[in-house]
Design an enzyme around this catalytic site. Sequence first.
Site, short mmCIF file in Angstrom:
data_model
loop_
_atom_site.label_atom_id
_atom_site.label_comp_id
_atom_site.label_asym_id
_atom_site.label_seq_id
_atom_site.Cartn_x
_atom_site.Cartn_y
_atom_site.Cartn_z
N CYS A 110 0.81 -1.22 0.00
CA CYS A 110 0.00 0.00 0.00
C CYS A 110 0.84 1.27 0.00
CB CYS A 110 -0.91 0.01 1.23
SG CYS A 110 0.04 -0.07 2.74
N ASP A 153 2.35 2.52 2.59
CA ASP A 153 2.33 3.20 3.89
C ASP A 153 3.68 3.05 4.61
OD1 ASP A 153 -0.20 3.91 3.32
OD2 ASP A 153 -1.16 2.51 4.69
N CYS A 201 -2.89 4.00 6.99
CA CYS A 201 -4.32 3.81 7.22
C CYS A 201 -4.63 3.82 8.72
CB CYS A 201 -4.77 2.50 6.60
SG CYS A 201 -4.12 1.07 7.47
N CYS A 222 -1.36 -4.62 7.95
CA CYS A 222 -0.98 -3.31 8.50
C CYS A 222 -0.26 -3.50 9.84
CB CYS A 222 -2.21 -2.44 8.70
SG CYS A 222 -3.34 -2.45 7.30
#
Length: 133
Positions: free
Chosen positions: A34, A36, A59, A103
């Site tokens: 992603c 991130d 996120c 995540c």
Amino acid sequence: MNYSKKVVDHFLNPRNVGEIPDADGVGEVGNSRCGDIMKMYLKISNGTIVDAKFKTFGCAAAIATSSVATELIKGKTIEDALKITNKDVIEYLGELPPVKIHCSLLAEQSIKAAIKDYCNKIGINSEIIIKNY
Ligand code: FES
């Protein structure tokens, strides 16, 4: 996306956000899926993590897991902090939606990266410590 109350709390009121200018160890990790990024700052005294702060560009789950990670490692020895996995972070939060499990890996990896940086700075072979966990 349904997040647990604890995830929402740590997302809206993240603990330990920021930088430690004179950090003893800094770890930055990214999620290639992603894009991130999570950066972890540690203050370490006599092998114990006395302060931890983070900056996360990511996120809600990434921010919540960063927040929990800093709470879990404060006061722990670097050996004990290395034992913390993303499963511990998820357990603390109650649950994470399956698509957000990845995540939480950033939290675990950023702890390990920051401790590795600390070990490198003081001349300890971090691989020996990290390999055991
Ligand atoms: Fe990137 Fe959560 S979607 S860390």
